[in-house]
Design an enzyme around this catalytic site. Structure first.
Site, PDB file in Angstrom:
ATOM      1  CG  ASP A   1      -1.936   0.471   1.018  1.00 57.36           C
ATOM      2  OD1 ASP A   1      -2.743   1.157   0.794  1.00 57.36           O
ATOM      3  OD2 ASP A   1      -2.048   1.724   1.914  1.00 57.36           O
TER       4      ASP A   1
ATOM      5  CD  GLU B   1      -1.858   2.472  -3.502  1.00 58.64           C
ATOM      6  OE1 GLU B   1      -3.083   3.635  -3.881  1.00 58.64           O
ATOM      7  OE2 GLU B   1      -1.960   2.134  -2.572  1.00 58.64           O
TER       8      GLU B   1
END
Ligand code: NOJ
Length: 534
Positions: free
Chosen positions: A214, A265
């Protein structure tokens, strides 16, 4: 659907199934937003046993693996992206025993399993943050605590979800790049790095095949935390700092030692910046988000693909394509937008022509699946599910909605539980009548089980495309088309033609393999993609 008469689609087992070490280079990974995939225990929220019960669906679709959004214990300020315990599984999803069952079954099905690592921030309920709140100075050093400027926050940074990025606790404030329930870690404290290496080891030892990471570009902030004078422009002081690359090198060593894969990401200003995260000793994969904000336009698609090829593929890395995920509007609703009235590029608002959107989403999926690299497919995209744009305000749960004072709808509309059947309580998602986000009455029209049976359905198109896709091998060579709204390229003996406009295109090359819309022989329908074998 066009397929050469009497010919079965090419069946080349993917690298994942062949057990190749670089299997991820051309893998197709299915993103499971667990809360909304399938509910086994009847509480209206998806869970791990629910996912396990539907693994056959994923293998018959033909994907190589799954990426699971976070399912650790979490109070749910951001539906799991606020982690209270990194080495456990939330009881609502079935706890660790259910996770182990899922992992074993997924592996038996030949599917890889990626988890979601959330290293930028945790939950306010994480034991470290509780200690920090209790005033323990060493614990505060693991987060970003600073004195305010009078009654004002330490600097003017804004949270991604809206509002200030700081919350006051006493004479100090803590930084949260997202919701106040998600305090940012201080990655300049070596304890944090050591902790996350232990977390990675824990899951690797358990058998997890990799991690989606993330907002990995956000781990480090400018050491002095100065004001950012250019809001709302991309705040370069709060992300994409050079120190992050050293962390990625450590993680890569760990992943290599276990034979595992890391996909980042990463939202950075240029594709060149993104390529830096894909250096040979850093991440194997990073999502290429450029296409995810591209409107349905041949020149824009071509430019985006070329940028990726020039700046990523030329370095020896691979592109990880994606058209949708749990943070953006579904492709049907992005590509079917006929009048735009506002919203960010990832979630444009306006009038949507769903039929047009489905047609273009099918064409876009086939185009992306023909490109060199790996593809991530968000759940529901395989059935051409539209975004739910009209959720009742009282049902909305995304912190973006609350922190923007109700001006930004946020991401709930792409997270509505999947319709498995055309009828029945919650369209086969759960035995409960009510689901954690309400499903609209039209959801049954997109039912997965019906599409599995229907020739020409979007589900079947994806399945056939995944079967034929390994026929595309080698570098991409653009082909002249004589039309600005038509893109065509060759990879090895396969050709992909996409018509962005409404007029059919005379293709005149090769044996038809698959098409997203029916068309007379030798032509590709307007708003469609067709594959040919030469
Ligand atoms: C990116 C995730 O995809 C998104 O869902 C989440 O809200 C933020 N990171 C914060 O973790």
């Amino acid at each position: 659907m066009i397929r050469a008469e009497g010919e079965e689609p090419l069946r080349i087992p993917s690298g994942a199934l062949k057990g190749e070490p670089m299997w991820w280079r051309d893998a197709v990974i299915y993103q499971v937003y667990l809360r909304s995939f399938n509910d086994a225990d009847g509480d209206g929220v998806g869970d791990l046993d629910g996912l396990r019960a539907r693994l056959d669906h994923l293998t018959s679709l033909g994907v190589d693996g799954i990426w699971l959004n976070p399912c650790y214990p979490s109070p749910g300020a951001d539906h799991g992206y606020d982690v209270a315990d990194y080495t456990d599984i939330d009881a609502r999803y079935g706890g660790l025993p259910a996770f182990d069952r899922l992992l074993a079954d997924a592996h038996d099905h030949g599917l890889k399993v990626f988890m979601d690592l959330v290293p930028n921030h945790c939950s306010v309920e994480h034991p470290w943050f509780r200690q920090a709140l209790a005033g323990d100075p060493a614990a505060r050093e693991r987060f970003v605590f600073r004195p305010g400027r009078g009654d004002e926050p330490p600097n003017n940074w804004q949270s991604v979800f809206g509002g200030p990025a700081w919350t006051r606790v006493d004479d100090q404030w803590y930084l949260h790049s997202f919701d106040p329930g998600q305090p940012d870690f201080n990655w300049r404290n070596p304890e944090v790095g050591d902790y996350f290496e232990d977390v990675l080891r824990f899951w690797f030892d358990r058998g997890v095949d990799g991690f989606r990471i993330d907002v990995v570009h956000m781990l480090f902030k400018h050491p002095d935390l100065p004001d950012w004078p250019h809001h709302p422009e991309y705040n370069i002081l709060a992300q994409n700092q050079p120190e992050v690359h050293e962390v990625l090198r450590r993680w890569r060593k760990l992943a290599d030692a276990h034979g595992r894969t890391l996909v980042g990401e990463i939202w950075v200003p240029t594709v060149g910046d993104l390529a830096l995260y894909l250096r040979p000793d850093e991440l194997q994969q990073a999502f290429y988000f450029d296409l995810l904000v591209c409107p349905w336009d041949a020149a824009r698609f071509r430019a985006s693909i070329d940028r990726g090829l020039e700046e990523i593929v030329s370095t020896g890395a691979v592109i990880t394509w994606t058209l949708a995920n749990h943070d953006v509007h579904r492709t049907v609703s992005r590509f079917g937008l006929v009048t735009r009235t506002g919203g960010p590029d990832t979630r444009p608002r306006g009038v949507v022509d769903v039929e047009l959107g489905v047609r273009r989403a099918r064409a876009a999926a086939m185009l992306v699946l023909a490109l060199p690299g790996s593809v991530y497919l968000y759940q529901g995209e395989e059935i051409g599910l539209p975004e739910v744009l009209d959720l009742p305000d009282e049902a909305r749960q995304d912190p973006t909605w609350f922190r923007s004072g109700g001006t930004e709808h946020g991401r709930d509309g792409c997270r509505v539980p999947l319709p498995w059947t055309a009828e029945g309580p919650s369209f086969g998602f759960s035995s409960a009548e009510e689901t954690w986000l309400p499903q609209p009455s039209w959801f049954g029209e997109f039912a997965i089980e019906d599409q599995i049976e229907q020739d020409g359905s979007t589900w079947r198109l994806h399945r056939d495309a995944l079967l034929a896709r390994p026929g595309f091998q080698g570098p991409l060579e653009w082909l002249p088309t004589g039309r600005e709204d038509v893109l065509a390229f060759r990879r090895g003996s396969m050709v992909c033609v996409t018509v962005f406009g409404d007029e059919p295109y005379r293709a005149g090359r090769g044996v038809p393999v698959l098409a997203s819309e029916d068309a007379p022989p030798g032509t590709v329908a307007g708003g469609s993609t067709a594959w040919f074998h030469e």
